[in-house]
Structure formats: structure tokens, C-alpha cells
Design a protein around this motif. Structure first.
Motif, PDB file in Angstrom:
ATOM      1  N   ILE A   1       0.837  -1.204   0.000  1.00 52.18           N
ATOM      2  CA  ILE A   1       0.000   0.000   0.000  1.00 52.18           C
ATOM      3  C   ILE A   1       0.870   1.252   0.000  1.00 52.18           C
ATOM      4  N   VAL A   2       1.916   1.271   0.817  1.00 50.33           N
ATOM      5  CA  VAL A   2       2.796   2.439   0.884  1.00 50.33           C
ATOM      6  C   VAL A   2       3.473   2.677  -0.465  1.00 50.33           C
ATOM      7  N   GLN A   3       3.950   1.612  -1.098  1.00 43.03           N
ATOM      8  CA  GLN A   3       4.582   1.764  -2.419  1.00 43.03           C
ATOM      9  C   GLN A   3       3.584   2.316  -3.434  1.00 43.03           C
ATOM     10  N   TYR A   4       2.364   1.851  -3.382  1.00 44.10           N
ATOM     11  CA  TYR A   4       1.324   2.326  -4.296  1.00 44.10           C
ATOM     12  C   TYR A   4       1.046   3.812  -4.068  1.00 44.10           C
ATOM     13  N   LEU A   5       0.929   4.233  -2.815  1.00 44.89           N
ATOM     14  CA  LEU A   5       0.623   5.625  -2.502  1.00 44.89           C
ATOM     15  C   LEU A   5       1.779   6.552  -2.864  1.00 44.89           C
ATOM     16  N   ARG A   6       2.990   6.073  -2.771  1.00 43.26           N
ATOM     17  CA  ARG A   6       4.142   6.907  -3.120  1.00 43.26           C
ATOM     18  C   ARG A   6       4.243   7.126  -4.633  1.00 43.26           C
ATOM     19  N   ALA A   7       3.661   6.233  -5.404  1.00 48.04           N
ATOM     20  CA  ALA A   7       3.806   6.296  -6.861  1.00 48.04           C
ATOM     21  C   ALA A   7       2.730   7.123  -7.548  1.00 48.04           C
ATOM     22  N   ARG A   8       1.646   7.464  -6.827  1.00 52.10           N
ATOM     23  CA  ARG A   8       0.532   8.152  -7.478  1.00 52.10           C
ATOM     24  C   ARG A   8      -0.315   8.873  -6.431  1.00 52.10           C
ATOM     25  N   GLU A   9      -1.111   9.809  -6.898  1.00 52.45           N
ATOM     26  CA  GLU A   9      -2.038  10.488  -5.999  1.00 52.45           C
ATOM     27  C   GLU A   9      -3.333   9.688  -5.908  1.00 52.45           C
ATOM     28  N   VAL A  10      -3.729   9.386  -4.684  1.00 52.89           N
ATOM     29  CA  VAL A  10      -4.958   8.643  -4.431  1.00 52.89           C
ATOM     30  C   VAL A  10      -5.859   9.501  -3.561  1.00 52.89           C
TER      31      VAL A  10
END
Length: 367
Positions: free
Chosen positions: A162-171
Motif C-alpha cells: 500500500i505504501v509503495q502504491y501511494l508513493r507512486a501516485r495520488e490517491v
């Protein structure tokens, strides 16, 4: 048997700051136990509930006057109510969490109004400033995280994904708030309740759908993060509850730097929350102003050392919200206080114990 009208009054002071008294249906275990001996008054503390609630339309105009919404002012309100209701008769007080802070302030300001005091998970460090409090609490947060991963080892990888996903894009959450990594870490506040670790596990169980964070997950995250924004008084004054004749200066953020690498955060308020959360954004300038406000002392240490009011306090050994060692120090300072240190319950012991915590404290007072 005494009739209800013959029973003495018990004032209940709940957690906060900035939350109204619980709206109950009469089936709560602690309340059933209390009503066996008392008539119970549930106080909507100033600025909440039916006590002229403050909101985003009215709060920003108060500015520095929020100084008068801490525990000492709540005690003075309670004394006005007591005298109007009972005249010179004393009443008992039960303080849960922040309500315990109010109770200790009561012992400092107006002990003549109390016949006895009961505190559950809310004995403050009366000689500690905010930095000291957080230096005690962050290690407890770290221990709660470690215990969670020990029970649910697969959650560590879920968090990393989840952290990697959030760092890669704006959610964005459904309400428009950006789910930053730090905002996600605020879910750690769940770990302080008796069922919180399981709640967090179930939340993390299946966060992705078609390689994206699912709408169901984002909706549940939004619901869990609302604790900081549903009451602006709480967000603005939480850190000030630890202030002792000084300035807090965003203590939670400053001390956090001493504890890097936490996957989750606890019950701390951070300056970036007033940028990240649309519901808190209107209070951004006020929050920064209050962080530099010089707060008066809450407690009269000499009066507490000379206390004559019977006091019993439940101190929860693994409490994530109230620093155990600081509570024990205060228990030794307040004359006549009878502490009960227990690992059987967490911070919400009063609520989940079906009356057992309150029964134990009443028995302690009456030994």
C-alpha cells in the motif's frame, strides 16, 4: 433499598477533548453498575453536544479564546452545575481518558465539590510537558505495531504494498482527501482499542482490486480516519491537553523524528493534517497559532500533594493513549490515591468490561 432519588450523584466526564457525552441506551455495563449506586449526570463538555457545539462556521472566530476549552474550564462549568443542582452537597466524579485529566484538574481547582473521584485510563503526567508525554507514547505505538505483526504477519507485506502504491501516485478518498502515506499511517490509532488490531487486519485483508486500491478499501479508510476531523476542538486542542505552563510547538511532529521507521502512528495531531484534510483545512492558521500559544498550568501540585478526596484510578499497563509510567508517577504524587495497575484491559476497559472495571474501583474506595 434506597430509591433512585436517594442515591448520590455521579458526574461522568468522557474522553476528548471536544466530544460530547455518550448517547446511551441504558444497556452499557459500566452505566448499569453506576446506576446501582448513583444517579448519573452525563456532561456535554463545553463546545460539544447540547452545550453550544462549535463547528467550522463558528470556531475560527474564537481564536485564542480556545484557551478556555481545556480541562480547567470544564471543571468550572461542572461546579456551576453542581451548585445549581445540589447546592452545597458534594458529588462523585468518574473520568474516562481525557475525563481523567478533567478529574485531576477538579482535584486541583475545586476539591471541595467532590466526595470521591474515580479515574479510568486517564491519569495524566502532572509534571510532564508534551515532549515528555510523546517520548513515552511513541515506544508504546512501536510495541503495538510489533504485536500486530506478530499476530498477523502477512499484514507487513500488505502495508509495504500500500505504501509503495501511494508513493507512486495520488490517491483520493471518496470525500476528496488525498490519501498520503502519512495519512494512511494514521490508521495506527486503531491499535489502542481492545479490538483495534483485528479491525486493522480486516481492513488490510484485501485492499486491492484490479491492481488498484479498491473503492471499498478507500471508503473504510475514510471512515476510520474521520476521528481527527469530526471534532475540530479535538484536533485543535489535543496536544494542548499535555501543556504545562508553556508552548507545545507541534510536539508530536517534533518528537516523531526521534522514532523513525514507524509503519503506523498513534493518537497524535500533526501540522500536515490541516493541509491534507479538507475538513481541517479551514482551521490551519488557527492550529499553527495555538501551537505557539503559551498555555497556563492545569494542575496545582501542592494541592494534589495535600489531597483529601478519596481517589481510585485504573492504570492500563499497555495503554497506547495514556503514558503508564507518567500515570504511576502522578499516582504517587496525589495524596491518598489508590492505583490499580492492570494488564487485563486496554484503554477502553471501562466500556468493554461489562461493569467490572468500575466495580473494582468502587470496591477499592470502600475497602
Amino acid at each position: 433499598m434506597r430509591t433512585r432519588e436517594d442515591r448520590p450523584w455521579l458526574l461522568y466526564l468522557n474522553g476528548g477533548p471536544g466530544f460530547p457525552a455518550p448517547r446511551v441506551d441504558g444497556d452499557e455495563g459500566w452505566l448499569r453498575r453506576a446506576l446501582a449506586d448513583y444517579r448519573v449526570l452525563l456532561l456535554d463538555q463545553r463546545g460539544t453536544g447540547r452545550s453550544t457545539p462549535l463547528n467550522r462556521h463558528t470556531l475560527t472566530r474564537l481564536g485564542p479564546h480556545l484557551e478556555h476549552f481545556r480541562a480547567d474550564s470544564i471543571v468550572r462549568d461542572a461546579e456551576l452545575i453542581r451548585r445549581a443542582l445540589l447546592g452545597d452537597e458534594q458529588w462523585s466524579v468518574l473520568g474516562q481518558s481525557f475525563g481523567g485529566y478533567c478529574t485531576v484538574a477538579y482535584l486541583s481547582i475545586a476539591p471541595e465539590g467532590l466526595r470521591e473521584a474515580l479515574i479510568t485510563g486517564g491519569l495524566p503526567g502532572v509534571e510532564a510537558d508534551a515532549d515528555t508525554v510523546y517520548r513515552h507514547l511513541y515506544p508504546v505505538v512501536a510495541a503495538k505495531i510489533a504485536a500486530h505483526y506478530e499476530q498477523f504477519p502477512g499484514d507487513r507485506d500488505q502495508v509495504r504494498r500500500i505504501v509503495q502504491y501511494l508513493r507512486a501516485r495520488e490517491v483520493r478518498l471518496p470525500g476528496g482527501r488525498v490519501l498520503t502515506v502519512d495519512a494512511f499511517r494514521l490508521l495506527g490509532n486503531l491499535l489502542g482499542s481492545s479490538t483495534g488490531s483485528r479491525q486493522l487486519h480486516y481492513l488490510l485483508e484485501d485492499p486491492f482490486s484490479a491492481r488498484q486500491l479498491s473503492d471499498a478499501f478507500l471508503m473504510r479508510v475514510q471512515q476510520e480516519l474521520s476521528w481527527a476531523s469530526t471534532s475540530p476542538i479535538y484536533s485543535l486542542l489535543h496536544e494542548a491537553t499535555y501543556a504545562q505552563n508553556g508552548v507545545t510547538g507541534w510536539s508530536g511532529e517534533r518528537v516523531r523524528a526521534e522514532f523513525p521507521g514507524l509503519d503506523f502512528l498513534g493518537e497524535m495531531i500533526y501540522p500536515w493534517m490541516f493541509d491534507n484534510d479538507p475538513l481541517l483545512r479551514p482551521f490551519r492558521s488557527l492550529a499553527h497559532s495555538l501551537a505557539q500559544h503559551h498555555w497556563p498550568a492545569l494542575y496545582d501540585l501542592d494541592r494534589l500533594r495535600d489531597n483529601e478526596v478519596p481517589v481510585a484510578a485504573a492504570i492500563y499497563a499497555e495503554d497506547m493513549y495514556i503514558a503508564r509510567d507518567l500515570s504511576l508517577s502522578t499516582a504517587g504524587l496525589i495524596r491518598g490515591l489508590r492505583p490499580w495497575l492492570t494488564s487485563d484491559y486496554g484503554h477502553d476497559g471501562l466500556r468493554v468490561s461489562n461493569g467490572a472495571v468500575l466495580d473494582r474501583l468502587l470496591a477499592t474506595l470502600r475497602e
